[in-house]
Design a protein around this motif. Structure first.
Motif, mmCIF file in Angstrom:
data_model
loop_
_atom_site.group_PDB
_atom_site.id
_atom_site.type_symbol
_atom_site.label_atom_id
_atom_site.label_comp_id
_atom_site.label_asym_id
_atom_site.label_seq_id
_atom_site.Cartn_x
_atom_site.Cartn_y
_atom_site.Cartn_z
ATOM 1 N N ALA A 451 0.855 -1.195 0.000
ATOM 2 C CA ALA A 451 0.000 0.000 0.000
ATOM 3 C C ALA A 451 0.886 1.237 0.000
ATOM 4 C CB ALA A 451 -0.916 -0.003 1.216
ATOM 5 N N GLN A 453 1.239 5.693 -0.782
ATOM 6 C CA GLN A 453 0.601 6.993 -0.939
ATOM 7 C C GLN A 453 1.672 8.006 -1.318
ATOM 8 O OE1 GLN A 453 -1.163 7.519 2.959
ATOM 9 N NE2 GLN A 453 0.634 8.571 3.758
ATOM 10 N N THR A 485 -11.102 0.451 1.235
ATOM 11 C CA THR A 485 -10.106 1.003 2.160
ATOM 12 C C THR A 485 -9.529 2.325 1.655
ATOM 13 O OG1 THR A 485 -8.280 -0.195 1.102
ATOM 14 C CG2 THR A 485 -9.476 -1.345 2.852
ATOM 15 N N HIS A 486 -9.855 2.682 0.390
ATOM 16 C CA HIS A 486 -9.351 3.920 -0.230
ATOM 17 C C HIS A 486 -7.819 3.929 -0.285
ATOM 18 C CE1 HIS A 486 -13.471 5.273 0.054
ATOM 19 N NE2 HIS A 486 -13.455 5.071 1.362
ATOM 20 N N GLN A 487 -7.254 2.740 -0.479
ATOM 21 C CA GLN A 487 -5.804 2.636 -0.604
ATOM 22 C C GLN A 487 -5.410 2.319 -2.040
ATOM 23 O OE1 GLN A 487 -4.629 -0.369 2.391
ATOM 24 N NE2 GLN A 487 -3.627 1.294 3.501
ATOM 25 N N VAL A 489 -2.910 0.087 -3.928
ATOM 26 C CA VAL A 489 -2.148 -1.110 -3.575
ATOM 27 C C VAL A 489 -1.436 -1.636 -4.817
ATOM 28 C CG1 VAL A 489 -2.224 -3.422 -2.566
ATOM 29 C CG2 VAL A 489 -3.850 -1.668 -1.805
ATOM 30 N N HIS A 518 -1.018 -2.114 4.955
ATOM 31 C CA HIS A 518 -2.107 -2.551 4.080
ATOM 32 C C HIS A 518 -3.316 -2.949 4.921
ATOM 33 C CE1 HIS A 518 -4.189 -5.852 1.736
ATOM 34 N NE2 HIS A 518 -4.288 -4.815 0.930
ATOM 35 N N ARG A 519 -4.482 -2.458 4.512
ATOM 36 C CA ARG A 519 -5.712 -2.756 5.239
ATOM 37 C C ARG A 519 -6.585 -3.693 4.416
ATOM 38 N NH1 ARG A 519 -5.613 2.935 5.875
ATOM 39 N NH2 ARG A 519 -7.454 3.170 4.541
#
Length: 736
Positions: A451, A453, A485-487, A489, A518-519
């Motif tokens: 993950a 950002q 999760t709005h990630q 990845v 990571h979710r």
């Protein structure tokens, strides 16, 4: 083969070219990390005259200088092409990474090649992953030979290594894996180790001494003949057993002396058919020497024994209407069918595509149709189906950091094409008026989530484009924009793969990212029936807001989603506002009622309510519906649900116990096992996804790189109370 006179080496400083497929040999080097593949490629280039005695090309760089990341990490991370000339043939040497994280590069090399050299270290032996690759090549009938390296090591034992190769690679026919040469050792040093100074040719019973830096041929001494004769007889029997001449064995058993020319011809045919696998030895050149030990013999094996592209069956192609089409048998004059086997970015040239031509001839400035498959993994789409017409840019062959220009690339050959900006790895090049699509090769599923950002606002603007380019180059990476999760990845094959991805983002595309935990996509549901009352009444002058509703919530079986039922009687809630209540309930369910995760698998029943003739509105009843659901949750037991994956692990029987024990430790439930070919077991288990984030790394360590696994989402299940409570607390702290 190997005992012939030296062929004319290629000339340094120009591009190796081919004018017919029969003069091309495409060879991929396979072996574990540290086995000596890159060193062997450099030694072959030196012997072929492609580099100078210092192992350098004209600009002073090494023939294997490709990527700054490789220099920093001290290991190969990508497929490298080194073309050389020998005996009138162009040999495309495809050097592959040995580390498991870069198996995608290795698979690309296998696709582009017509034969494989398995490089094994006499000091380290054969690992399980190399055996699996041998089986993979055997399944498609790819011709293979074995090169034993690191003979200079004090722990090396060539004879023991050849026996290990016969056991590991021979399967039911160990006599199909035999040495062509024996090491010729010099005087023993003080530690008792005798260095290798040359080779003994078993078929011709000649010595090839490299001690002077050049290959010198001589007769063996009388004391050497008995050991040579024993190994020679076994080799001859192995060659004759695979001969297409059925009379040869009877003649040999009858006492007839089979001439060396016949044996060499039968050996070459057996190697090209993939039924006999010779073992050779190689050692690096001494300082100032022009040839490394065994390099002449290996080049002669490649040119004489390995198949030409004419002997390879081309992959299946389909037309635009979905019908299968036969591909012309490696005809330079046929319609163009080529494949992008690798994509990379050059800071000066831009995108560079390594292309294998299966039919036709690739020429600069012509227009070709580029088409690629839409690939899907798990529940996420990896790449969209795409196609476009592209002008073929400049053609070249790489040599170190140089690009040597080509006028054309004929069927069977490999070339780099500049600025195919719409092409991705695995795409097909075909005529623009008759587009074709090749069946893609199998690629491993990336199973390690990373993950990321953007580090800053400037990076955020470039992140999407950088990630898109990254996955276009590497089909073993998958990009996921997780809506739950709005990630963002990036799925990779392992930690080293992830490190290289981050470094390429930074150095090639100027994007700095931060790695975040990571979710997984959790859910919430009601454990019991509950009721709630939503009251939204406000009067502050002017038009007010008035809405009251009463609901009942009850759990449903998994997979039911959200069900809304209207049981209002007597018009307590006007009909026009009932959809407003449902809309408010569903909006609140999407936000969650306990820890901020979506609510699923419940039935919400609207029982009663109140309205005002003036102040009631759609917005008011939406708010009341959301409040009612929150109140119901406040007095109820809420379960956190975690995603559970169906996991299938293919592992050698020796590691079944540790793997099953490890799965149990991850809260997994083993639901069955079944026997698989090759002494392996397929384990079926259900495992919470939160427990297998790093399973790609841990399983490799647990099984010494011999196990593989797949995972697919199965369902959501209640999470253990202790773990659920910890996640709730973390959610509350985040809000605070």
């Amino acid at each position: 083969m190997g005992d012939k006179a030296n062929a004319h080496p290629g000339a340094a400083g120009r591009a190796a070219t081919a004018d017919h497929p029969s003069s091309v040999r495409n060879v991929v080097l396979v072996g574990h990390s540290g086995s000596g593949k890159t060193t062997l490629v450099e030694a072959l280039a030196l012997t072929a005259g492609a580099v100078n005695r210092a192992g350098r090309v004209e600009d002073g760089t090494s023939v294997s200088d490709y990527d700054e990341i490789e220099h920093r990490q001290q290991r190969s991370v990508q497929l490298s092409l080194v073309p050389v000339e020998w005996g009138g043939c162009k040999i495309n040497l495809l050097d592959t990474p040995g580390y498991a994280d870069f198996v995608g590069e290795l698979r690309a090399g296998l696709r582009a090649a017509d034969a494989a050299l398995f490089v094994v270290s006499a000091a380290d032996g054969i690992d399980g992953s190399t055996q699996l690759l041998w089986e993979e090549c055997a399944a498609v009938g790819m011709p293979r030979a074995i090169v034993v390296t690191h003979l200079e090591s004090a722990r090396s034992d060539f004879e023991e290594m050849t026996r290990s190769c016969a056991t590991a690679f021979g399967g039911d026919d160990p006599d199909a894996v035999l040495p062509l040469y024996l090491p010729l050792r010099g005087e023993a040093a003080a530690d008792g180790h005798a260095p290798v100074k040359g080779l003994v040719g078993l078929l011709t019973q000649r010595l090839f001494d490299y001690a002077s830096g050049e290959r010198v041929e001589s007769e063996p001494e009388a004391g050497q003949l008995p050991s040579i004769e024993e190994a020679r007889n076994r080799l001859i029997e192995g060659i004759i057993a695979e001969s297409e001449d059925e009379t040869l064995m009877d003649r040999y058993l009858g006492g007839e002396e089979i001439d060396v020319k016949t044996l060499v011809q039968d050996l070459e045919r057996a190697v090209a058919r993939g039924v006999f696998h010779p073992v050779l030895a190689a050692a690096p050149a001494a300082d100032g020497a022009r040839q490394g030990i065994g390099t002449v013999e290996l080049l002669e094996l490649i040119t004489g024994g390995f198949p030409t592209p004419l002997e390879r069956t081309a992959p299946t192609v389909t037309a635009r209407d979905g019908t299968e089409r036969p591909v012309a048998a490696c005809d330079p004059g046929g319609p163009l069918v080529a494949e992008v086997v690798k994509t990379s970015s050059d800071p000066y040239v831009g995108r560079v595509s390594l292309v294998r031509v299966f039919s036709g001839t690739l020429r600069p400035d012509e227009t070709a149709h580029v088409s690629g498959h839409g690939l899907t993994d798990h529940e996420h789409e990896a790449r969209a189906l795409h196609e476009a017409d592209e002008r073929i840019g400049a053609l070249s062959v790489p040599f170190g950091k140089q690009q040597r220009t080509l006028a054309q690339c004929i069927a069977g050959d490999l070339a780099c094409v500049a600025k195919l900006n719409r092409a991705e790895t695995g795409d097909t090049l075909s005529p623009k008026d008759d587009p074709l699509l090749m069946t893609p090769w199998d690629m491993p599923d990336p199973l390690l989530p990373l993950a990321v950002q953007a580090h800053s606002k400037a990076d955020e603007d470039k992140l999407s484009q950088g990630l898109s380019r990254l996955v276009a180059e590497d089909p073993t990476m998958r990009l996921e924009q997780n809506q739950d999760t709005h990630q963002v990845v990036l799925w990779c094959l392992g930690e080293a793969h992830a490190e290289v991805a981050l470094e390429r983002l930074r150095s090639r595309y100027g994007v700095q990212v931060d790695v975040v935990p990571h979710r997984v996509s959790l859910r919430e549901t009601f454990a019991d029936r509950a009721t709630g009352r939503g009251r939204h009444v406000k009067q502050s002058g002017g038009h007010g807001q008035y809405a009251i509703c009463e609901i009942e919530v009850e759990p449903l079986p998994g997979g039911s989603g959200i069900e809304f039922v209207d049981k209002v009687v007597g018009g307590a809630v006007p009909r026009q506002f009932i959809p407003s209540v449902e809309k408010g309930v569903r909006a609140q369910a999407a936000k969650g009622v306990a820890a901020g995760y979506p609510l699923i698998d419940v039935r919400v029943t609207l029982l009663d309510g109140k309205a005002h003739s003036v102040d009631s509105s759609d917005a008011a009843f939406q708010t009341a519906g959301a409040l009612a659901l929150r109140e119901a949750a406040a007095d109820a037991r809420i379960h956190l649900l975690e995603p559970v994956a169906e996991v299938r692990v293919l592992v050698g029987d020796a590691y079944v116990g540790p793997v099953m024990s490890d799965l149990s430790g991850r809260r997994g439930r083993v639901v069955g096992t079944e026997q698989a070919p090759g002494g392996r077991t397929l384990i079926h288990a259900d495992v919470p996804e939160i427990e297998i984030g790093r399973y790609a790394v841990d399983l490799r360590s647990l099984s010494h790189g011999t196990a593989t696994f797949s995972r697919h989402y199965a369902r959501h299940e209640p999470m253990p109370a202790q773990l659920s409570e910890r996640i709730r607390e973390q959610a509350q702290e985040a809000v605070a």
